[in-house]
Write an enzyme that holds these catalytic residues in place. Sequence first.
Site, mmCIF file in Angstrom:
data_model
loop_
_atom_site.group_PDB
_atom_site.id
_atom_site.type_symbol
_atom_site.label_atom_id
_atom_site.label_comp_id
_atom_site.label_asym_id
_atom_site.label_seq_id
_atom_site.Cartn_x
_atom_site.Cartn_y
_atom_site.Cartn_z
ATOM 1 N N ASP A 15 0.658 -0.781 -0.033
ATOM 2 C CA ASP A 15 0.225 -0.031 0.045
ATOM 3 C C ASP A 15 1.124 1.939 0.245
ATOM 4 O O ASP A 15 1.862 1.333 -0.829
ATOM 5 C CB ASP A 15 -0.665 -0.027 0.864
ATOM 6 N N HIS B 146 -7.021 -6.583 -1.172
ATOM 7 C CA HIS B 146 -6.745 -5.400 -1.190
ATOM 8 C C HIS B 146 -4.755 -6.572 0.061
ATOM 9 O O HIS B 146 -3.522 -5.753 0.141
ATOM 10 C CB HIS B 146 -6.500 -3.615 -0.631
#
Length: 335
Positions: free
Chosen positions: A114, A312
């Site tokens: 991320d 994610h």
Amino acid sequence: MPQHAPAAEPSTTVPGAVHRLVDVPGGRIHLLEQGTGPLVLMIHGFPETSYSWRHQLSAVAAAGFRAVALDVRGYGRSSAPAPVDAYRMTAHVADNVGVVHALGEETATLVGHDWGSSIAADSALLRPDMFTAAALLSVPYAPWNPVRPTDGFARIGGDEEFYVSYFQQPGRAEAEIEPDVRGWLSGFYTSLSGDTMPPPGTDSPFFVPAGGTMRDRFTGGALPSWLPQADLDVYSADFERTGLTGALNRYRNVDRDWEDLAAWDGARLTCPALFIGGALDSSTTWMADAIAAYPTTLPGLVSSHILEGCGHWIQQERPEEVNALLTKWLHTVHA
């Protein structure tokens, strides 16, 4: 810089890992450390901590490396400076440099997820002498471009507000999150996880309707399979103690980063690299063009992998697959 003795064992316990505090020019960084060998520095994203690498530390250590997961500044037990501009990208790169020095090393391989992926990429771009390889998880590498980030994000939102724009004003997102940190984290993790995210065609939690909040579009129901209540407790306890301002300030520096890194317009990242993305992750689908451009922008890419059915939180959703890909790549890089 001096290195502190191992810190008193906090509630965040990762079997086999040692908690450590090290001094860097920008303050203090908290680390989880396991194993010996070439240094592998793991950098988490939003809203996580060093705990998000709990499945990787032992695997990387067992593969013959010194595995170190840090709390990024503003998170966990690391320093949380008050000024918003203390969270610009160059400060994070400096923290990574300081950690390597504090650990008595000269070079490190970076693994980021991320925002940690962007921090890893920019660290390798700005300090290729020290950061000799980079594994990028979930967020692809994309070179600097001439569009001011906040202008681009404003256009993405259209009639609604893109979440990065929503995060820009200090205090605004905090007012949504901090009255119920655990509930907000639960909704955010669940809404971006492959097995619990909203079905295609429904309103995205990344877009905030006029007068609304991100929470309005979070998925309800059970936690994702990778996140038992005990792990959510760990994250909640950290963010209830620190608040979310330090974490959100990373987003509030996107224009400063754009100004600071303008000299790297179109720069290629030439170090040996690895990319792993989730097929259901918006970061992967929205940035498909960046992945397609890797032959030009990431010429040192060793391998790239998209995990089907994965969202994610890739190293937590699919730890065994990620560990296998990561350790294979590390052995290739350090052969």
